[in-house]
Structures are given as C-alpha cells and as structure tokens.
Design an enzyme around this catalytic site. Structure first.
Site, PDB file in Angstrom:
ATOM      1  N   THR A 127     -17.319   8.412   2.162  1.00  0.00           N
ATOM      2  CA  THR A 127     -17.200   7.316   3.127  1.00  0.00           C
ATOM      3  C   THR A 127     -18.469   6.488   3.110  1.00  0.00           C
ATOM      4  O   THR A 127     -19.572   7.033   2.960  1.00  0.00           O
ATOM      5  CB  THR A 127     -16.917   7.823   4.566  1.00  0.00           C
ATOM      6  OG1 THR A 127     -16.916   6.687   5.447  1.00  0.00           O
ATOM      7  CG2 THR A 127     -17.921   8.847   5.053  1.00  0.00           C
ATOM      8  N   HIS A 149      -7.681   7.436  12.029  1.00  0.00           N
ATOM      9  CA  HIS A 149      -7.128   6.079  11.901  1.00  0.00           C
ATOM     10  C   HIS A 149      -5.613   6.061  11.741  1.00  0.00           C
ATOM     11  O   HIS A 149      -5.051   5.074  11.280  1.00  0.00           O
ATOM     12  CB  HIS A 149      -7.822   5.345  10.736  1.00  0.00           C
ATOM     13  CG  HIS A 149      -9.283   5.079  10.989  1.00  0.00           C
ATOM     14  ND1 HIS A 149     -10.181   4.744  10.001  1.00  0.00           N
ATOM     15  CD2 HIS A 149     -10.003   5.115  12.134  1.00  0.00           C
ATOM     16  CE1 HIS A 149     -11.386   4.574  10.534  1.00  0.00           C
ATOM     17  NE2 HIS A 149     -11.302   4.798  11.824  1.00  0.00           N
ATOM     18  N   ARG A 202       0.840  -1.213   0.000  1.00  0.00           N
ATOM     19  CA  ARG A 202       0.000   0.000   0.000  1.00  0.00           C
ATOM     20  C   ARG A 202       0.868   1.253   0.000  1.00  0.00           C
ATOM     21  O   ARG A 202       0.557   2.240  -0.661  1.00  0.00           O
ATOM     22  CB  ARG A 202      -0.956  -0.010   1.196  1.00  0.00           C
ATOM     23  CG  ARG A 202      -2.078  -1.036   1.007  1.00  0.00           C
ATOM     24  CD  ARG A 202      -3.044  -1.053   2.164  1.00  0.00           C
ATOM     25  NE  ARG A 202      -3.699   0.226   2.374  1.00  0.00           N
ATOM     26  CZ  ARG A 202      -4.306   0.567   3.514  1.00  0.00           C
ATOM     27  NH1 ARG A 202      -4.333  -0.265   4.540  1.00  0.00           N
ATOM     28  NH2 ARG A 202      -4.880   1.747   3.641  1.00  0.00           N
ATOM     29  N   CYS A 234       8.993  -0.221  22.956  1.00  0.00           N
ATOM     30  CA  CYS A 234       9.247   1.023  23.696  1.00  0.00           C
ATOM     31  C   CYS A 234       8.210   2.103  23.401  1.00  0.00           C
ATOM     32  O   CYS A 234       8.211   3.163  24.028  1.00  0.00           O
ATOM     33  CB  CYS A 234      10.658   1.550  23.412  1.00  0.00           C
ATOM     34  SG  CYS A 234      10.877   2.233  21.760  1.00  0.00           S
ATOM     35  N   VAL A 274      -5.558   7.159   5.834  1.00  0.00           N
ATOM     36  CA  VAL A 274      -4.202   7.091   6.388  1.00  0.00           C
ATOM     37  C   VAL A 274      -3.167   7.516   5.346  1.00  0.00           C
ATOM     38  O   VAL A 274      -1.971   7.419   5.570  1.00  0.00           O
ATOM     39  CB  VAL A 274      -3.888   5.657   6.901  1.00  0.00           C
ATOM     40  CG1 VAL A 274      -4.812   5.266   8.043  1.00  0.00           C
ATOM     41  CG2 VAL A 274      -3.974   4.614   5.774  1.00  0.00           C
TER      42      VAL A 274
HETATM   43  P1  OAD Z   1     -15.121   2.564   1.993  1.00  0.00           P
HETATM   44  O1  OAD Z   1     -14.370   1.843   0.935  1.00  0.00           O
HETATM   45  O2  OAD Z   1     -15.907   1.761   2.963  1.00  0.00           O
HETATM   46  O3  OAD Z   1     -16.133   3.586   1.302  1.00  0.00           O
HETATM   47  C1  OAD Z   1     -15.723   4.410   0.252  1.00  0.00           C
HETATM   48  C2  OAD Z   1     -16.896   5.295  -0.095  1.00  0.00           C
HETATM   49  O4  OAD Z   1     -16.454   6.235  -1.072  1.00  0.00           O
HETATM   50  C3  OAD Z   1     -18.102   4.568  -0.684  1.00  0.00           C
HETATM   51  O5  OAD Z   1     -19.282   5.046  -0.052  1.00  0.00           O
HETATM   52  C4  OAD Z   1     -18.081   4.970  -2.170  1.00  0.00           C
HETATM   53  O6  OAD Z   1     -19.378   5.058  -2.725  1.00  0.00           O
HETATM   54  C5  OAD Z   1     -17.433   6.335  -2.083  1.00  0.00           C
HETATM   55  N1  OAD Z   1     -16.716   6.778  -3.292  1.00  0.00           N
HETATM   56  C6  OAD Z   1     -15.966   6.054  -4.145  1.00  0.00           C
HETATM   57  N2  OAD Z   1     -15.409   6.826  -5.079  1.00  0.00           N
HETATM   58  C7  OAD Z   1     -15.807   8.101  -4.811  1.00  0.00           C
HETATM   59  C8  OAD Z   1     -15.554   9.387  -5.407  1.00  0.00           C
HETATM   60  N3  OAD Z   1     -14.779   9.510  -6.472  1.00  0.00           N
HETATM   61  N4  OAD Z   1     -16.136  10.475  -4.844  1.00  0.00           N
HETATM   62  C9  OAD Z   1     -16.940  10.347  -3.765  1.00  0.00           C
HETATM   63  N5  OAD Z   1     -17.214   9.185  -3.164  1.00  0.00           N
HETATM   64  C10 OAD Z   1     -16.641   8.077  -3.668  1.00  0.00           C
HETATM   65  O7  OAD Z   1     -14.067   3.528   2.725  1.00  0.00           O
HETATM   66  P2  OAD Z   1     -14.219   4.272   4.147  1.00  0.00           P
HETATM   67  O8  OAD Z   1     -15.609   4.713   4.361  1.00  0.00           O
HETATM   68  O9  OAD Z   1     -13.143   5.274   4.198  1.00  0.00           O
HETATM   69  O10 OAD Z   1     -10.445   1.650   8.415  1.00  0.00           O
HETATM   70  O11 OAD Z   1     -13.877   3.101   5.127  1.00  0.00           O
HETATM   71  C11 OAD Z   1     -13.822   3.377   6.489  1.00  0.00           C
HETATM   72  C12 OAD Z   1     -12.712   2.609   7.153  1.00  0.00           C
HETATM   73  O12 OAD Z   1     -12.853   1.207   6.853  1.00  0.00           O
HETATM   74  C13 OAD Z   1     -11.323   2.933   6.664  1.00  0.00           C
HETATM   75  O13 OAD Z   1     -10.755   4.031   7.317  1.00  0.00           O
HETATM   76  C14 OAD Z   1     -10.560   1.706   6.984  1.00  0.00           C
HETATM   77  C15 OAD Z   1     -11.541   0.713   6.453  1.00  0.00           C
HETATM   78  O14 OAD Z   1     -11.405  -0.573   6.856  1.00  0.00           O
HETATM   79  C16 OAD Z   1      -9.487   0.946   9.003  1.00  0.00           C
HETATM   80  O15 OAD Z   1      -8.646   0.331   8.374  1.00  0.00           O
HETATM   81  C17 OAD Z   1      -9.548   0.989  10.502  1.00  0.00           C
END
Ligand code: OAD
Length: 236
Positions: free
Chosen positions: A184, A115, A66, A126, A99
């Site tokens: 999100t 996150h 990544r 440590c 991240v």
């Molecule tokens: P997701 O992959 O769950 O969601 C991505 C969102 O972005 C979806 O709702 C898509 O519809 C939307 N999307 C995709 N392309 C887009 C664009 N060009 N413009 C606007 N929206 C778009 O990602 P997160 O919601 O960030 O956590 O996921 C939340 C957390 O789950 C992450 O921080 C990570 C993951 O597992 C950890 O690793 C703790």
C-alpha cells in the site's frame, strides 16, 4: 528477512494491512503506480458520491469494466501465504483496502474489508445490500427490486468507513504484537493511520513493498520486493 521470521515465530497476535500492491501480481491494476488507475482516470469523476449522483452510468461502466478484469484473475502466492500464516498465528486479522475479494478466494478467513467489496451492491433507496457477481446488467445503472438505484458497495472518497469494521481494525492494530503493512502507498486515511496506531501501541511494524512509502523511515523493518515473492519466502 531472518529477523522478521523470528518475530513471526514469536508473535501471538498479528495484524496485516494490505493494499492494491498485493494483487498486482495477479494482474489487478494498482491506483498510484506508473500505470495506476488514478494516473488514467480522475477520482472525482468515478469514486465519489457526487460523481455517482452526477453520472451513475459513467461510474457503473467503470466499475463493470473493473469487475470484468477481476472476474479473470486469481489469487497469487502472496495471498496464499497470508492465508497460510493465519493458520499458524493464534490471533490473526487481515485488514484490507482492496475490494477485489482475492484474500477470501485464497482462503483467508478473518478479513476486514475497510473499503467494501466490488462484488456487492447497495440500494440507494431501501439500503438493501447483497452480493452480486454479474458483469453485464440488463440496464446500467442497475435497479433494486424496490425500483431504487443500486450502487457498488464500496467506500468512495469523502465517505466514512463502515464503523463496526473500522472499530475491529483499530482493536486488531492496537492489540497486535506484529503489524505487517503490505503493498500500500499508505497515503489514504484513515486506513494508513492503523500503522501508527499499532506502533504506538507497542507492535513491531514490518513493511513489504516494491518501493518506499511515507512509512518506510519510521518502521522496524522494510522488505523491498514483490509481495508475491517475499511473503512465501517469509513463511517458508
Ligand atoms: P496504491 O496504488 O496507492 O499503492 C499500491 C502500492 O503497492 C504502492 O506503494 C506500490 O509500490 C506497491 N506495489 C506495487 N506492486 C507491488 C508488488 N508486487 N508487491 C508489493 N507492493 C507492490 O494502492 P493502495 O495503497 O491500495 O481506495 O490505495 C489505497 C486506496 O486508494 C485504495 O483502497 C483505493 C484507492 O483510491 C478507494 O477507492 C477508497
């Protein structure tokens, strides 16, 4: 769009919650879309403390892959629009679940990384935490100068969020008059709970996403489309 522009013009305090979708147009894979990372890999193999305890090399190989992807990408117009917006609003907090560091690269200043950062490492022995931009390490898993095992300084499933950052995010959500939730899926808590917190504290909530989410029915305005196109239009 017109109404949201007006709300932005009037807003004194804006909080924004972003997710992987804001970085999609930079070429960063999201997690839950059709080609998302969690469609190809299992969370429990790669993003939990027990996965790391079981096989730190496997976890590091994945984070290094990544990192190598992220080292090649740049902020997109959505990131830059949010950095511009910050300069116009008296009180502005950008809360991100990402991240990747792209908000900061675009010039956003008041960023709360719920996150953590993929570009930081923390020693299991440590506790030392530091920025580490390497993509290839002499050994995997990498070691701290104290000899302890280094881990990515990100929040894994089952781990608490950094409490000072979470408190600041809650305060920003509670005190915002406009809350933007962008890119999100809003299924990961506690981050997604900030939207309800903002709403119940009286903020208007605007969602920007290419697709509907569990929040969509319950907010003031849904703008459907890519954030890299809609955000620049919104602040133009
Ligand atoms: P997701 O992959 O769950 O969601 C991505 C969102 O972005 C979806 O709702 C898509 O519809 C939307 N999307 C995709 N392309 C887009 C664009 N060009 N413009 C606007 N929206 C778009 O990602 P997160 O919601 O960030 O956590 O996921 C939340 C957390 O789950 C992450 O921080 C990570 C993951 O597992 C950890 O690793 C703790």
């Amino acid at each position: 769009m017109h109404a949201v522009r007006q709300w932005l013009d009037q807003a004194r305090s804006v909080a924004v919650l972003t997710g992987a979708g804001v970085s999609a147009e930079s070429g960063v894979p999201t997690f839950r879309d059709a080609n998302g990372l969690w469609k190809q890999y299992r969370v429990q193999d790669l993003a939990t403390p027990s996965a790391f305890a079981r096989d730190p090399k496997l976890v590091w190989d994945w984070y290094n892959w990544r990192r190598s992807v992220l080292a090649e990408v740049k902020p997109n117009p959505g990131h830059y629009a949010l950095a511009d917006l910050e300069k116009r609003i008296p009180k502005f907090t950008l809360i991100t679940q990402n991240v990747d560091g792209l908000h900061e690269l675009a010039g956003s200043r008041n960023v709360l990384r719920l996150h953590g950062s993929i570009w930081e490492v923390r020693c299991l022995a440590c506790g030392h935490q530091a920025v580490d931009l390497r993509i290839s390490f002499p050994e995997i898993p990498p070691k701290c100068h104290c000899g302890g095992l280094l881990r990515p300084a990100v929040v894994w499933f089952g781990e608490p969020l950094p409490s000072d950052i979470w408190k600041a995010a809650e305060t920003a959500a509670r005190s915002s008059d406009l809350f933007l939730v962008i890119g999100t899926s809003a299924v990961v808590y506690p981050a997604a709970g900030l939207v309800q917190l903002a709403k119940s504290s009286g903020a208007r909530v605007v969602e920007i996403n290419v697709a509907q989410t569990p929040l969509t029915g319950d907010i003031d305005q849904f703008l459907q489309g890519p954030s890299g196109e809609l955000l620049p239009q919104l602040i133009a």
